[in-house]
Write a protein that holds these residues in place. Sequence first.
Motif, PDB file in Angstrom:
ATOM      1  N   THR A  23      -1.636 101.904 -69.233  1.00 10.66           N
ATOM      2  CA  THR A  23      -0.399 102.804 -68.949  1.00 10.66           C
ATOM      3  C   THR A  23      -0.777 102.966 -67.397  1.00 10.66           C
ATOM      4  O   THR A  23      -2.236 103.267 -67.071  1.00 10.66           O
ATOM      5  N   THR A 176      -0.025 106.895 -73.231  1.00  7.15           N
ATOM      6  CA  THR A 176       0.452 105.919 -74.313  1.00  7.15           C
ATOM      7  C   THR A 176       0.495 104.842 -73.702  1.00  7.15           C
ATOM      8  O   THR A 176       1.018 104.263 -72.739  1.00  7.15           O
ATOM      9  N   VAL A 177      -0.523 103.918 -74.471  1.00  7.79           N
ATOM     10  CA  VAL A 177      -0.855 102.698 -73.827  1.00  7.79           C
ATOM     11  C   VAL A 177       0.024 101.642 -74.568  1.00  7.79           C
ATOM     12  O   VAL A 177       0.250 101.783 -75.686  1.00  7.79           O
ATOM     13  N   LYS A 178       0.213 100.562 -73.821  1.00  4.63           N
ATOM     14  CA  LYS A 178       1.239  99.491 -74.425  1.00  4.63           C
ATOM     15  C   LYS A 178       0.747  98.216 -73.978  1.00  4.63           C
ATOM     16  O   LYS A 178       0.156  97.891 -73.037  1.00  4.63           O
TER      17      LYS A 178
END
Length: 178
Positions: A23, A176-178
């Motif tokens: 992120t 919030t990593v994606k």
Amino acid sequence: MKTTLTTLLLLIAISASAQKMITKTGKIEFEASVPSFEEVKATHNAATAVLNAQTGEFASLALVKGFRFKIALMEEHFNENYVESDKHPKATFKGKIENFDAAALGTTFKDFSIKGQLELHGKSKAIAAPAKIRKTDAGIEIISNFAVNASDFDIQIPSVVKSKVSNKVNIRSEFTVK
């Protein structure tokens, strides 16, 4: 044969990169307020974080000049006199989430511990911080609250404001990593 080798290398590259989640819109807040005095609090809304979902390795980076205060003069003093952001432009953390298993995450938060090195103002310190982690539609959400001492990073609080600024700095991070 050449096509098979190229396809194999492409699949390896895709699977290796699929393990890393990132992120660039992480949020870090810190507060060093003392009761009965002006709030000493800042927020950074563009911190970067990377999570290796397979190993639990975690790293984050914040450009120090990205922290915003309610009072512009506080922000100026923070950058020029306290953290010397021209000389030390980044704050970084590199570590690992203990016992991390991305496949076991659900929509409710699970408690973890993140251990690693926090580097700020040219100094590095070992940190162990609790973290709440869950899966969301947007990715993997990681929230952590911990405290450090400004003196551990050779950040000097001038005697004229020592009673108004705490040496203990409370830090909250949300990624919030994606």
